[in-house]
Design a protein around this motif. Structure first.
Motif, PDB file in Angstrom:
ATOM      1  N   GLN A   1       0.834  -1.213   0.000  1.00 11.19           N
ATOM      2  CA  GLN A   1       0.000   0.000   0.000  1.00 11.19           C
ATOM      3  C   GLN A   1       0.868   1.263   0.000  1.00 11.19           C
ATOM      4  OE1 GLN A   1      -3.167  -0.420  -0.555  1.00 11.19           O
ATOM      5  NE2 GLN A   1      -2.936  -2.640  -0.352  1.00 11.19           N
ATOM      6  N   TYR A   2       0.340   2.359  -0.589  1.00  6.64           N
ATOM      7  CA  TYR A   2       1.177   3.533  -0.838  1.00  6.64           C
ATOM      8  C   TYR A   2       1.812   4.113   0.419  1.00  6.64           C
ATOM      9  CZ  TYR A   2      -2.887   6.397   0.586  1.00  6.64           C
ATOM     10  OH  TYR A   2      -3.915   6.964   1.286  1.00  6.64           O
ATOM     11  N   TRP A   3       1.099   4.009   1.562  1.00  5.94           N
ATOM     12  CA  TRP A   3       1.647   4.609   2.785  1.00  5.94           C
ATOM     13  C   TRP A   3       2.687   3.707   3.446  1.00  5.94           C
ATOM     14  CZ3 TRP A   3      -3.242   2.663   2.210  1.00  5.94           C
ATOM     15  CH2 TRP A   3      -3.613   1.584   3.004  1.00  5.94           C
TER      16      TRP A   3
ATOM     17  N   ILE B   1      -5.813   0.683   7.084  1.00  7.42           N
ATOM     18  CA  ILE B   1      -7.127   0.140   6.718  1.00  7.42           C
ATOM     19  C   ILE B   1      -7.058  -0.334   5.272  1.00  7.42           C
ATOM     20  CG2 ILE B   1      -9.552   0.742   6.321  1.00  7.42           C
ATOM     21  CD1 ILE B   1      -9.265   2.681   8.721  1.00  7.42           C
ATOM     22  N   VAL B   2      -7.292  -1.614   5.080  1.00  4.71           N
ATOM     23  CA  VAL B   2      -7.134  -2.164   3.732  1.00  4.71           C
ATOM     24  C   VAL B   2      -8.126  -3.302   3.500  1.00  4.71           C
ATOM     25  CG1 VAL B   2      -5.335  -3.853   4.356  1.00  4.71           C
ATOM     26  CG2 VAL B   2      -5.406  -2.932   2.037  1.00  4.71           C
ATOM     27  N   VAL B   3      -8.613  -3.373   2.270  1.00  6.77           N
ATOM     28  CA  VAL B   3      -9.452  -4.492   1.837  1.00  6.77           C
ATOM     29  C   VAL B   3      -8.745  -5.127   0.641  1.00  6.77           C
ATOM     30  CG1 VAL B   3     -11.669  -5.045   0.710  1.00  6.77           C
ATOM     31  CG2 VAL B   3     -11.627  -3.497   2.676  1.00  6.77           C
TER      32      VAL B   3
ATOM     33  N   GLY C   1     -15.232  -2.599  -3.128  1.00  8.63           N
ATOM     34  CA  GLY C   1     -16.482  -2.172  -3.763  1.00  8.63           C
ATOM     35  C   GLY C   1     -17.680  -3.019  -3.404  1.00  8.63           C
ATOM     36  N   ARG C   2     -17.569  -3.893  -2.384  1.00  6.41           N
ATOM     37  CA  ARG C   2     -18.704  -4.750  -2.017  1.00  6.41           C
ATOM     38  C   ARG C   2     -19.230  -4.434  -0.618  1.00  6.41           C
ATOM     39  NH1 ARG C   2     -17.187 -10.917  -3.141  1.00  6.41           N
ATOM     40  NH2 ARG C   2     -15.234 -10.545  -4.237  1.00  6.41           N
ATOM     41  N   GLY C   3     -18.729  -3.358  -0.029  1.00  5.00           N
ATOM     42  CA  GLY C   3     -19.233  -2.976   1.298  1.00  5.00           C
ATOM     43  C   GLY C   3     -18.392  -3.488   2.459  1.00  5.00           C
TER      44      GLY C   3
ATOM     45  N   LEU D   1      -7.321  10.290  11.208  1.00  4.34           N
ATOM     46  CA  LEU D   1      -6.683   9.395  10.245  1.00  4.34           C
ATOM     47  C   LEU D   1      -6.120  10.244   9.114  1.00  4.34           C
ATOM     48  CD1 LEU D   1      -8.583   9.044   7.456  1.00  4.34           C
ATOM     49  CD2 LEU D   1     -10.040   7.851   9.077  1.00  4.34           C
ATOM     50  N   ARG D   2      -5.288   9.651   8.324  1.00  6.03           N
ATOM     51  CA  ARG D   2      -4.756  10.333   7.138  1.00  6.03           C
ATOM     52  C   ARG D   2      -5.099   9.504   5.919  1.00  6.03           C
ATOM     53  NH1 ARG D   2       1.320  12.051   7.603  1.00  6.03           N
ATOM     54  NH2 ARG D   2       0.555  13.473   6.013  1.00  6.03           N
ATOM     55  N   THR D   3      -5.444  10.183   4.834  1.00  3.01           N
ATOM     56  CA  THR D   3      -5.705   9.456   3.600  1.00  3.01           C
ATOM     57  C   THR D   3      -5.329  10.315   2.402  1.00  3.01           C
ATOM     58  OG1 THR D   3      -7.339   8.249   2.301  1.00  3.01           O
ATOM     59  CG2 THR D   3      -8.143  10.195   3.462  1.00  3.01           C
ATOM     60  N   ARG D   4      -4.871   9.664   1.344  1.00  2.00           N
ATOM     61  CA  ARG D   4      -4.490  10.409   0.140  1.00  2.00           C
ATOM     62  C   ARG D   4      -5.705  10.623  -0.759  1.00  2.00           C
ATOM     63  NH1 ARG D   4      -0.005   7.558  -3.496  1.00  2.00           N
ATOM     64  NH2 ARG D   4      -1.825   6.402  -4.192  1.00  2.00           N
TER      65      ARG D   4
HETATM   66  C1  LIG Z   1     -10.552   2.266   0.853  1.00  2.00           C
HETATM   67  C2  LIG Z   1     -10.967   0.807   1.025  1.00  2.00           C
HETATM   68  C3  LIG Z   1     -10.537   0.301   2.390  1.00  2.00           C
HETATM   69  C4  LIG Z   1     -12.502   0.729   0.911  1.00  2.00           C
HETATM   70  O1  LIG Z   1     -12.898  -0.597   1.009  1.00  2.00           O
HETATM   71  P1  LIG Z   1     -14.076  -1.187   0.082  1.00  2.00           P
HETATM   72  O2  LIG Z   1     -14.452  -2.516   0.622  1.00  2.00           O
HETATM   73  O3  LIG Z   1     -13.663  -1.103  -1.328  1.00  2.00           O
HETATM   74  O4  LIG Z   1     -15.222  -0.126   0.376  1.00  2.00           O
HETATM   75  P2  LIG Z   1     -16.768  -0.351   0.290  1.00  2.00           P
HETATM   76  O5  LIG Z   1     -17.133  -1.350  -0.740  1.00  2.00           O
HETATM   77  O6  LIG Z   1     -17.287  -0.576   1.650  1.00  2.00           O
HETATM   78  O7  LIG Z   1     -17.199   1.064  -0.248  1.00  2.00           O
HETATM   79  C5  LIG Z   1     -17.487   2.132   0.570  1.00  2.00           C
HETATM   80  C6  LIG Z   1     -17.786   3.399  -0.189  1.00  2.00           C
HETATM   81  O8  LIG Z   1     -16.568   4.167  -0.272  1.00  2.00           O
HETATM   82  C7  LIG Z   1     -16.237   4.405  -1.621  1.00  2.00           C
HETATM   83  N1  LIG Z   1     -14.818   4.200  -1.759  1.00  2.00           N
HETATM   84  C8  LIG Z   1     -14.145   3.095  -1.689  1.00  2.00           C
HETATM   85  N2  LIG Z   1     -12.829   3.304  -1.864  1.00  2.00           N
HETATM   86  C9  LIG Z   1     -12.675   4.574  -2.061  1.00  2.00           C
HETATM   87  C10 LIG Z   1     -11.566   5.373  -2.322  1.00  2.00           C
HETATM   88  N3  LIG Z   1     -10.332   4.890  -2.384  1.00  2.00           N
HETATM   89  N4  LIG Z   1     -11.787   6.659  -2.510  1.00  2.00           N
HETATM   90  C11 LIG Z   1     -13.008   7.134  -2.444  1.00  2.00           C
HETATM   91  N5  LIG Z   1     -14.093   6.416  -2.209  1.00  2.00           N
HETATM   92  C12 LIG Z   1     -13.941   5.150  -2.018  1.00  2.00           C
HETATM   93  C13 LIG Z   1     -17.007   3.407  -2.428  1.00  2.00           C
HETATM   94  O9  LIG Z   1     -17.282   3.908  -3.704  1.00  2.00           O
HETATM   95  C14 LIG Z   1     -18.255   3.199  -1.615  1.00  2.00           C
HETATM   96  O10 LIG Z   1     -19.187   4.212  -1.886  1.00  2.00           O
HETATM   97  P3  LIG Z   1     -20.746   3.887  -2.007  1.00  2.00           P
HETATM   98  O11 LIG Z   1     -21.174   3.320  -0.703  1.00  2.00           O
HETATM   99  O12 LIG Z   1     -21.346   5.207  -2.296  1.00  2.00           O
HETATM  100  O13 LIG Z   1     -20.847   2.924  -3.125  1.00  2.00           O
HETATM  101  C15 LIG Z   1     -10.394  -0.111  -0.095  1.00  2.00           C
HETATM  102  O14 LIG Z   1     -10.783   0.411  -1.329  1.00  2.00           O
HETATM  103  C16 LIG Z   1      -8.883  -0.230  -0.064  1.00  2.00           C
HETATM  104  O15 LIG Z   1      -8.364  -1.116   0.594  1.00  2.00           O
HETATM  105  N6  LIG Z   1      -8.180   0.639  -0.780  1.00  2.00           N
HETATM  106  C17 LIG Z   1      -6.735   0.590  -0.841  1.00  2.00           C
HETATM  107  C18 LIG Z   1      -6.145   0.957   0.460  1.00  2.00           C
HETATM  108  C19 LIG Z   1      -6.586   2.307   0.952  1.00  2.00           C
HETATM  109  O16 LIG Z   1      -6.575   3.284   0.237  1.00  2.00           O
HETATM  110  N7  LIG Z   1      -6.956   2.344   2.238  1.00  2.00           N
HETATM  111  C20 LIG Z   1      -7.353   3.562   2.898  1.00  2.00           C
HETATM  112  C21 LIG Z   1      -6.151   4.204   3.430  1.00  2.00           C
HETATM  113  S1  LIG Z   1      -6.537   5.601   4.389  1.00  2.00           S
END
Ligand SMILES: CC(C)(COP(=O)(O)OP(=O)(O)OC[C@H]1O[C@@H](n2cnc3c(N)ncnc32)[C@H](O)[C@@H]1OP(=O)(O)O)[C@@H](O)C(=O)NCCC(=O)NCCS
Length: 346
Positions: free
Chosen positions: A234-236, A284-286, A292-294, A317-320
């Motif tokens: 992950q980028y961070w 925080i990572v999925v 995209g599945r909640g 928290l911090r996020t890009r």
């Molecule tokens: C960000 C992250 C944890 C979200 O998990 P996810 O399971 O994909 O999220 P969900 O399916 O529960 O979606 C939640 C909502 O957030 C939105 N969302 C998800 N990722 C997003 C992102 N990177 N930027 C903006 N919005 C995002 C989705 O579109 C969704 O919106 P909706 O409810 O209106 O459809 C996942 O995309 C991930 O692991 N990303 C890479 C790591 C990362 O960036 N982590 C956060 C670091 S701070």
């Protein structure tokens, strides 16, 4: 089914409990037939349990005799009012216990004695800081000869995991909600263990997740390798060595995650929090295939509701680029510090 049958523990788990226990108890008889009960440091090597002893004393006297070696771990106390507002009777404790029955044998072979002593060091002084013990090292030759080492073959081992298996789904739902609400240090782990021991219990509201995903309230050392795998790219974390990523997870005040039906880790998130004023959420990572599945939402909801985090008035928290993801939970960009930081004031 008899009640006892609910609580059986797999043999490997019973051995693992004995091996991991900081202290085990030995019950046997001494030379004069007197009862002996001692607390010991012990290690498991090649299907034997070993401990060390003074060459003269009750532990060495018990060599050749039948013995029981036991370990246990309290998982959670469950007060009576979880089940009944008036009667004290349902009060109980959930626990794991394991015991090995067998005959105690003296270990005379210096190579094996040294291996046992070295294994004891690795268990109780994992940071190292000493020369490894070998039988022919002149620094240890005398000590290896002088210390008695005693072993018991782990042929007869059994264990018990009392985790609510005798209760119906409604009662178990109450137990899970109670443990999560009480939130004492071992309670998130107790939630995971009670669910694992009762796979058919319906998922409580606080653990709702997308189909096929199962949330975990208390991740631990067994999750570490997979969590680091999810986080390392992950980028961070690009410049963070894997061992630092690992140390940060296990040192967190709250560490939650999710596994898929095959048991693979598919999400992880953690917080450092004081339980009352301030929390910082990180890592925080999925897993890509699950995005995209909640699942991210379910994970964040669980993390915000974690006993160490839920009472905090300020969550940072911090996020890009995931601002919109967090905004749905009330996070706002921090105006006083322009940039990437967000804060949830509550
Ligand atoms: C960000 C992250 C944890 C979200 O998990 P996810 O399971 O994909 O999220 P969900 O399916 O529960 O979606 C939640 C909502 O957030 C939105 N969302 C998800 N990722 C997003 C992102 N990177 N930027 C903006 N919005 C995002 C989705 O579109 C969704 O919106 P909706 O409810 O209106 O459809 C996942 O995309 C991930 O692991 N990303 C890479 C790591 C990362 O960036 N982590 C956060 C670091 S701070």
């Amino acid at each position: 089914m008899r009640k006892q049958e609910f609580f059986g523990m797999a043999r490997e788990e019973a051995v693992a409990l004995l091996a991991a226990a900081p202290v085990v108890r030995l019950a046997s008889v001494g030379e004069r037939g007197q009862p002996v009960l001692r607390s010991l440091h012990a290690v498991v090597l090649d299907h034997w349990l070993y401990f060390h002893a003074a060459p003269v004393g009750e532990k060495s006297e018990a060599v050749g005799n039948e013995a029981v070696i036991a370990a246990d771990e309290t998982i959670a106390t469950i007060p009576s009012h979880v089940f009944d507002p008036e009667r004290a009777c349902p009060a109980t404790t959930y626990y794991l216990s394991a015991q090995a029955h067998g005959t105690l044998h003296a270990v005379d072979e210096p190579g094996l004695k040294a291996r046992v002593l070295q294994a004891l060091m690795e268990k109780h002084q994992p940071e190292g800081g000493y020369a490894p013990i070998t039988a022919d090292d002149p620094r240890y030759r005398g000590a290896v000869k002088g210390i008695a080492v005693v072993g018991m073959p782990l042929t007869q081992v059994d264990g018990k995991a009392k985790l609510g298996q005798n209760r119906g789904a409604d009662d178990l739902g109450k137990v899970l909600r109670f443990l999560w609400a009480r939130g004492e240090p071992g309670d998130p782990r107790a939630v995971d263990l009670v669910r694992a021991a009762n796979p058919s219990v319906p998922t409580p509201e606080f653990l709702q997740a997308p189909a096929g995903a199962r949330l975990r309230c208390a991740m631990g050392p067994r999750d570490l390798a997979e969590a680091v795998e999810l986080l390392a790219g992950q980028y961070w974390n690009v410049d963070v060595p894997r061992d630092r990523i690992a140390r940060a997870q296990v040192s967190s005040s709250a560490w939650v995650g999710a596994r898929d039906e095959a048991g693979a880790l598919i999400a992880s998130g953690r917080g450092i929090a004081d339980g009352a004023r301030c929390a910082f959420l990180l890592d925080i990572v999925v897993a890509e295939a699950w995005r995209g599945r909640g699942l991210g939402k379910a994970l964040l909801k669980l993390l915000l509701d974690h006993p160490q985090v839920r009472g905090c008035r300020r969550v940072l928290l911090r996020t890009r680029d995931a601002q919109s993801f967090y905004k749905a939970y009330g996070f706002r960009e921090r105006v006083e510090l322009p940039g990437t930081e967000m804060v949830l004031n509550r």
